[in-house]
Design an enzyme around this catalytic site. Structure first.
Site, PDB file in Angstrom:
ATOM      1  N   ASP A  90       0.816  -1.218   0.000  1.00 29.48           N
ATOM      2  CA  ASP A  90       0.000   0.000   0.000  1.00 29.48           C
ATOM      3  C   ASP A  90       0.851   1.272   0.000  1.00 29.48           C
ATOM      4  O   ASP A  90       0.699   2.141   0.863  1.00 29.48           O
ATOM      5  CB  ASP A  90      -0.931   0.026   1.216  1.00 29.48           C
ATOM      6  CG  ASP A  90      -1.696  -1.268   1.395  1.00 29.48           C
ATOM      7  OD1 ASP A  90      -2.123  -1.845   0.384  1.00 29.48           O
ATOM      8  OD2 ASP A  90      -1.867  -1.701   2.551  1.00 29.48           O
ATOM      9  N   GLU A 144     -11.439   1.313  -3.279  1.00 24.30           N
ATOM     10  CA  GLU A 144     -10.794   1.683  -2.009  1.00 24.30           C
ATOM     11  C   GLU A 144      -9.537   2.476  -2.307  1.00 24.30           C
ATOM     12  O   GLU A 144      -9.283   2.873  -3.440  1.00 24.30           O
ATOM     13  CB  GLU A 144     -10.465   0.413  -1.208  1.00 24.30           C
ATOM     14  CG  GLU A 144      -9.580  -0.561  -1.967  1.00 24.30           C
ATOM     15  CD  GLU A 144      -9.358  -1.883  -1.249  1.00 24.30           C
ATOM     16  OE1 GLU A 144      -9.508  -1.926  -0.015  1.00 24.30           O
ATOM     17  OE2 GLU A 144      -9.015  -2.868  -1.921  1.00 24.30           O
TER      18      GLU A 144
END
Length: 527
Positions: A15, A187
């Site tokens: 991420d 997301e």
């Protein structure tokens, strides 16, 4: 022409949130249940990276005791404005099933090295929060919103709300600004502004083999947002031959020379499926089209194992010393603990100078108080070694070398005590939560003195070794073990971390019997 080799952050570095401040580039990555929280790497050239620090070092900033596997710190966002660094992060307490108990916080610092502030609580409506600093000084916060109700898609879209720095809280109306594409599972939002457009970058498709990154834009920060008709920007889906899979969830940065790059999550599978190193960080050069959309510079949607380096001077860093002699007052940044910080109650570099002393606590299945210190596996070809002094008195005493994914999957070569043999070596293997003692019977070793333990990983195979003070050479112990159960992809439900290698000790009797580790060596090698 110089090239950047991917991944730029090998091993579990998921991420990525990239940031440039002047001539310096920083990447923040998720750490999940591992402490300290968030890892930040620094570069001058986008090619060579070094660990720069972990902002969440105190229990007051991050208390993960009891957090479930793959909970904890999800998808941090690193930003900078008016001389201050801002870090947004989620602490996920529970994520299986209908509900996501996910709490979002902000910490700040004047320097990337810290000290970082106490956290400001923001909200709990979803995860993957991000902060955008607009030209007019206003600050805008986005996160995905979670809908637990039956019949609704749980990834309910991206919401926007203003953040008041003066009041230290979110203020004003909450607006859903984007609901994603047919890829779904939208997301990981980040907002950027260029040439009068607000660009919204989102991850889609989940974090496995359907993963992708999509871009949308609007003239107003609160929308409506138009999806790039050529979406997704990047994905590995539909191309199983690629070395880099799971491409998606990333962020954008420009260089001082006006070049643009996109860093993104990825995975490198073994046996076509098992990413034993976890989710890693790669980078791709991107370009802007005449009509204002961003594209991978090489012309398609698929990630490459190398990309063109920017026109910047190279700044290589000194390579990491593979051997840690534990001669310092604090452990270096490679080392991590599970869920709780290292403190004097269970870890010490001072009680026996030159040794790492760990005091035995709970089992490798505990989500509360483990005595485990470990580092990331960063190569499919790794060797590691430690030497320890440990004299167990009961079978409830253990200490040794651990290869660890989570409480459900790990391998543990350890010294323990058996009533009829005295000091012995045993290999504990846990696969999907099933406990197994590999050596039946355990191997009797010298009853006094130091013992060396060693492991070699070659792709998906692990061989363990030992050497006590009565031996001149290393001796294999146990069979060759398959490591694919220590991966994101081997569990019934998705997982998010990666393999760690380190040292551990347990004392199930509760007396905190110590184990002393003289050194630890971690080396990578070529195929």
């Amino acid at each position: 022409m110089s090239k950047i080799q991917n991944p730029i952050l090998p091993g579990f570095h998921a991420d990525p949130s990239i940031l440039r401040v002047g001539d310096d580039f920083y990447i923040a990555t998720s750490t999940f249940e591992w402490f300290p929280g968030v890892r930040i790497h620094h570069s001058k050239d986008l090619k060579n990276w070094r660990f720069a620090g972990s902002p969440l070092t105190r229990k007051s900033q991050l208390d993960m005791k009891g957090n479930m596997n793959s909970g904890g710190v999800w998808a941090p966002c690193l930003s900078h404005h008016d001389g201050k660094f801002y870090l947004i992060y989620t602490d996920v307490k529970q994520w299986h099933g209908a509900y996501k108990d996910a709490h979002n916080y902000l910490v700040t610092a004047d320097s990337i090295e810290g000290p970082w502030s106490e956290p400001i609580y923001l909200n709990s409506s979803g995860f993957d929060p991000s902060l955008y600093h607009d030209d007019d000084g206003r600050k805008w916060y986005v996160n995905m919103i979670w809908d637990y109700r039956s019949g609704n898609h749980p990834f309910a879209g991206i919401i926007l709300q203003e953040y008041s720095e003066k009041e230290e809280k979110l203020v004003g109306p909450i607006k859903t600004i984007y609901t994603g594409t047919d890829i779904k599972l939208t997301e990981g939002p980040h907002i950027y502004k260029k040439d009068g457009w607000y660009y919204l970058f989102v991850a889609e498709g989940g974090t496995e083999y359907e993963h992708a990154e999509t871009v949308a834009r609007s003239k107003s920060i609160d929308g409506p947002y138009e999806t790039d008709p050529n979406y997704p920007l990047i994905s590995s889906r539909g191309n199983p031959e690629l070395e880099i899979q799971k491409a998606g969830h990333g962020s954008l940065v420009d260089t001082p020379n006006g070049e643009w790059y996109f860093v993104h999550l990825c995975g490198r599978p073994l046996k076509e499926k098992y990413c034993t190193l976890g989710r890693e960080t790669s980078i791709q050069k991107v370009e802007w089209t005449e009509d204002g959309w961003v594209r991978l510079a090489h012309g398609d949607h698929f990630p490459r194992t190398e990309t063109e380096a920017p026109d910047l001077p190279e700044h290589p860093f000194e390579p990491e010393d593979p051997k840690d002699d534990f001669d310092t007052e604090e452990l270096n940044g490679a080392w991590n603990s599970l869920r709780v910080p290292m403190d004097d109650s269970w870890v010490s570099l001072k009680e026996r100078p030159g040794y790492l002393r760990l005091f035995g606590r709970e089992s490798l299945s505990s989500v509360h108080h483990q005595s485990l210190v470990a580092r990331r596996q960063t190569s499919f070809y790794s060797t590691f070694e430690t030497k320890l002094d440990y004299d167990p008195e009961y079978y409830q005493h253990k200490a040794g070398l651990v290869v660890y994914y989570d409480t459900e999957d790990h391998v543990y070569l350890h010294i323990t005590h058996q009533e009829d043999k005295g000091r012995v070596l045993q290999i504990l293997r846990t696969v999907s939560g099933e406990y197994e003692e590999v050596l039946l019977p355990p191997v009797r070793i010298a009853q006094t003195g130091s013992v060396k333990l060693r492991g070699e990983i070659n792709e998906d195979k692990l061989q363990l070794f030992y050497q006590d003070e009565e031996m001149q050479d290393w001796k294999k112990i146990g069979p060759v073990l398959d490591t694919t159960h220590m991966s994101d992809d081997s569990a019934p439900d998705v997982r998010f971390t990666g393999t760690f290698i380190g040292m551990a000790t347990q004392d199930y009797s509760g007396t905190k019997k110590p184990a002393d580790f003289d050194y630890f060596i971690y080396e990578t090698k070529e195929r």
